[in-house]
Design a protein around this motif. Structure first.
Motif, mmCIF file in Angstrom:
data_model
loop_
_atom_site.group_PDB
_atom_site.id
_atom_site.type_symbol
_atom_site.label_atom_id
_atom_site.label_comp_id
_atom_site.label_asym_id
_atom_site.label_seq_id
_atom_site.Cartn_x
_atom_site.Cartn_y
_atom_site.Cartn_z
ATOM 1 N N MET A 1 0.854 -1.188 0.000
ATOM 2 C CA MET A 1 0.000 0.000 0.000
ATOM 3 C C MET A 1 0.885 1.231 0.000
ATOM 4 O O MET A 1 1.834 1.321 0.778
ATOM 5 C CB MET A 1 -0.921 0.018 1.212
ATOM 6 C CG MET A 1 -1.991 -1.046 1.151
ATOM 7 S SD MET A 1 -3.167 -0.926 2.472
ATOM 8 C CE MET A 1 -4.253 0.291 1.806
ATOM 9 N N VAL A 2 0.572 2.172 -0.885
ATOM 10 C CA VAL A 2 1.341 3.406 -1.020
ATOM 11 C C VAL A 2 0.424 4.567 -0.631
ATOM 12 O O VAL A 2 -0.659 4.727 -1.191
ATOM 13 C CB VAL A 2 1.867 3.585 -2.462
ATOM 14 C CG1 VAL A 2 2.638 4.883 -2.585
ATOM 15 C CG2 VAL A 2 2.727 2.405 -2.865
ATOM 16 N N PHE A 3 0.875 5.362 0.346
ATOM 17 C CA PHE A 3 0.138 6.534 0.798
ATOM 18 C C PHE A 3 0.817 7.771 0.209
ATOM 19 O O PHE A 3 1.966 8.045 0.518
ATOM 20 C CB PHE A 3 0.146 6.622 2.328
ATOM 21 C CG PHE A 3 -0.585 5.498 3.001
ATOM 22 C CD1 PHE A 3 -1.913 5.649 3.342
ATOM 23 C CD2 PHE A 3 0.046 4.300 3.291
ATOM 24 C CE1 PHE A 3 -2.592 4.633 3.974
ATOM 25 C CE2 PHE A 3 -0.627 3.279 3.911
ATOM 26 C CZ PHE A 3 -1.953 3.445 4.256
ATOM 27 N N ASN A 4 0.115 8.507 -0.634
ATOM 28 C CA ASN A 4 0.649 9.732 -1.238
ATOM 29 C C ASN A 4 -0.068 10.937 -0.645
ATOM 30 O O ASN A 4 -1.290 10.911 -0.471
ATOM 31 C CB ASN A 4 0.452 9.724 -2.754
ATOM 32 C CG ASN A 4 1.290 8.666 -3.436
ATOM 33 O OD1 ASN A 4 2.390 8.371 -3.002
ATOM 34 N ND2 ASN A 4 0.756 8.084 -4.488
ATOM 35 N N TYR A 5 0.692 11.991 -0.353
ATOM 36 C CA TYR A 5 0.118 13.200 0.235
ATOM 37 C C TYR A 5 0.937 14.403 -0.201
ATOM 38 O O TYR A 5 2.052 14.272 -0.705
ATOM 39 C CB TYR A 5 0.116 13.101 1.766
ATOM 40 C CG TYR A 5 1.500 13.136 2.366
ATOM 41 C CD1 TYR A 5 2.020 14.321 2.870
ATOM 42 C CD2 TYR A 5 2.300 12.006 2.409
ATOM 43 C CE1 TYR A 5 3.294 14.374 3.409
ATOM 44 C CE2 TYR A 5 3.567 12.044 2.939
ATOM 45 C CZ TYR A 5 4.059 13.230 3.434
ATOM 46 O OH TYR A 5 5.326 13.281 3.955
ATOM 47 N N CYS A 6 0.372 15.598 -0.016
ATOM 48 C CA CYS A 6 1.073 16.846 -0.292
ATOM 49 C C CYS A 6 1.252 17.565 1.039
ATOM 50 O O CYS A 6 0.328 17.655 1.844
ATOM 51 C CB CYS A 6 0.262 17.704 -1.261
ATOM 52 S SG CYS A 6 1.016 19.319 -1.565
ATOM 53 N N GLU A 7 2.445 18.091 1.273
ATOM 54 C CA GLU A 7 2.738 18.735 2.554
ATOM 55 C C GLU A 7 2.089 20.107 2.677
ATOM 56 O O GLU A 7 1.831 20.581 3.774
ATOM 57 C CB GLU A 7 4.244 18.841 2.750
ATOM 58 C CG GLU A 7 4.916 17.495 2.884
ATOM 59 C CD GLU A 7 6.433 17.593 2.910
ATOM 60 O OE1 GLU A 7 6.957 18.695 2.657
ATOM 61 O OE2 GLU A 7 7.068 16.575 3.187
ATOM 62 N N ARG A 8 1.800 20.770 1.556
ATOM 63 C CA ARG A 8 1.254 22.129 1.601
ATOM 64 C C ARG A 8 -0.242 22.178 1.364
ATOM 65 O O ARG A 8 -0.891 23.144 1.727
ATOM 66 C CB ARG A 8 1.948 22.987 0.537
ATOM 67 C CG ARG A 8 3.439 23.118 0.753
ATOM 68 C CD ARG A 8 4.043 23.843 -0.391
ATOM 69 N NE ARG A 8 3.715 23.120 -1.637
ATOM 70 C CZ ARG A 8 4.314 23.329 -2.781
ATOM 71 N NH1 ARG A 8 5.226 24.254 -2.877
ATOM 72 N NH2 ARG A 8 3.991 22.640 -3.835
ATOM 73 N N SER A 9 -0.801 21.181 0.750
ATOM 74 C CA SER A 9 -2.195 21.211 0.328
ATOM 75 C C SER A 9 -3.144 21.063 1.518
ATOM 76 O O SER A 9 -2.898 20.304 2.451
ATOM 77 C CB SER A 9 -2.450 20.081 -0.669
ATOM 78 O OG SER A 9 -3.811 19.975 -0.955
ATOM 79 N N GLY A 10 -4.251 21.787 1.461
ATOM 80 C CA GLY A 10 -5.260 21.691 2.501
ATOM 81 C C GLY A 10 -6.046 20.395 2.424
ATOM 82 O O GLY A 10 -6.592 19.925 3.428
ATOM 83 N N SER A 11 -6.120 19.783 1.230
ATOM 84 C CA SER A 11 -6.850 18.525 1.087
ATOM 85 C C SER A 11 -6.090 17.356 1.700
ATOM 86 O O SER A 11 -6.661 16.283 1.897
ATOM 87 C CB SER A 11 -7.131 18.239 -0.391
ATOM 88 O OG SER A 11 -5.923 18.095 -1.101
ATOM 89 N N SER A 12 -4.818 17.554 2.021
ATOM 90 C CA SER A 12 -4.009 16.480 2.599
ATOM 91 C C SER A 12 -3.916 16.549 4.119
ATOM 92 O O SER A 12 -3.196 15.758 4.714
ATOM 93 C CB SER A 12 -2.590 16.516 2.017
ATOM 94 O OG SER A 12 -2.605 16.212 0.656
ATOM 95 N N LYS A 13 -4.629 17.476 4.756
ATOM 96 C CA LYS A 13 -4.510 17.607 6.214
ATOM 97 C C LYS A 13 -4.956 16.345 6.940
ATOM 98 O O LYS A 13 -4.290 15.877 7.852
ATOM 99 C CB LYS A 13 -5.330 18.803 6.701
ATOM 100 C CG LYS A 13 -4.653 20.121 6.491
ATOM 101 C CD LYS A 13 -5.443 21.240 7.121
ATOM 102 C CE LYS A 13 -4.716 22.555 6.860
ATOM 103 N NZ LYS A 13 -5.441 23.692 7.424
ATOM 104 N N ALA A 14 -6.087 15.804 6.536
ATOM 105 C CA ALA A 14 -6.576 14.587 7.182
ATOM 106 C C ALA A 14 -5.630 13.419 6.937
ATOM 107 O O ALA A 14 -5.384 12.603 7.835
ATOM 108 C CB ALA A 14 -7.978 14.253 6.687
ATOM 109 N N MET A 15 -5.068 13.344 5.747
ATOM 110 C CA MET A 15 -4.135 12.268 5.421
ATOM 111 C C MET A 15 -2.861 12.386 6.255
ATOM 112 O O MET A 15 -2.369 11.385 6.784
ATOM 113 C CB MET A 15 -3.800 12.304 3.929
ATOM 114 C CG MET A 15 -2.782 11.278 3.509
ATOM 115 S SD MET A 15 -3.360 9.618 3.695
ATOM 116 C CE MET A 15 -3.113 9.011 2.093
ATOM 117 N N MET A 16 -2.328 13.584 6.394
ATOM 118 C CA MET A 16 -1.116 13.766 7.202
ATOM 119 C C MET A 16 -1.394 13.446 8.670
ATOM 120 O O MET A 16 -0.565 12.858 9.353
ATOM 121 C CB MET A 16 -0.574 15.190 7.047
ATOM 122 C CG MET A 16 0.048 15.437 5.689
ATOM 123 S SD MET A 16 0.958 16.973 5.551
ATOM 124 C CE MET A 16 -0.282 18.194 5.907
#
Length: 161
Positions: A41-56
């Motif tokens: 399983m690969v988890f991809n996220y963006c450190e600056r994006s607001g849509s990635s807050k829950a993922m981070m």
């Protein structure tokens, strides 16, 4: 500039060795063994994006527990700048399934991860036939409700006339 060339006999031996049919061992379920369908399983996220807050937040709090609880699955966390967060699952049959979690809350992400983990990797399809067989019957599936005559079982022998 000189190039190094192998003798033709040696080239043929190397070519024969490379073309040799080597079948990879396919993992199979059987007695005393179970091969988990999800292998990575690969988890991809963006450190600056607001849509990635829950993922981070999920990665910081619960991803380590998931990785420890599922040692058969390789867990990879990769930053993906300027993109929406997604989870990609790879299966033993060579298929992969991707789900985006851009509008998911921290409570919904574990459900998505669980659904990807428990998926078999096969494409979903509608089953039109009740029985899958290599040699289908000409008469169809037997059902006792299609019999026209009633059969009675008795202990008496049939009488001769």
């Amino acid at each position: 500039m000189a190039t190094f060339r192998l003798p033709t006999v040696l080239n043929e031996v190397i070519r024969a060795h490379n073309n040799q049919l080597i079948r990879p061992i396919k993992p199979k379920n059987g007695v005393n063994s179970f091969v988990f369908p999800c292998r990575k399983m690969v988890f991809n996220y963006c450190e600056r994006s607001g849509s990635s807050k829950a993922m981070m937040e999920y990665l910081q709090k619960e991803a380590l527990e998931f990785a420890k609880g599922n040692p058969q699955i390789e867990v990879i966390v990769q930053p993906r700048p300027s993109k929406h967060p997604l989870i990609r699952a790879f299966y033993t049959n060579g298929k992969q399934k991707t789900k985006t979690v851009r509008k998911c809350s921290i409570e919904e992400i574990p459900e998505v991860v669980k659904s990807l983990r428990d998926h078999s990797g096969h494409t979903l399809r509608r089953w039109n036939k009740y029985v899958l067989s290599d040699t289908p019957s000409v008469r169809g599936i037997f059902s006792p409700f299609h019999v026209h005559q009633e059969h009675k079982i008795t202990d008496q022998k049939p009488q001769k006339q």
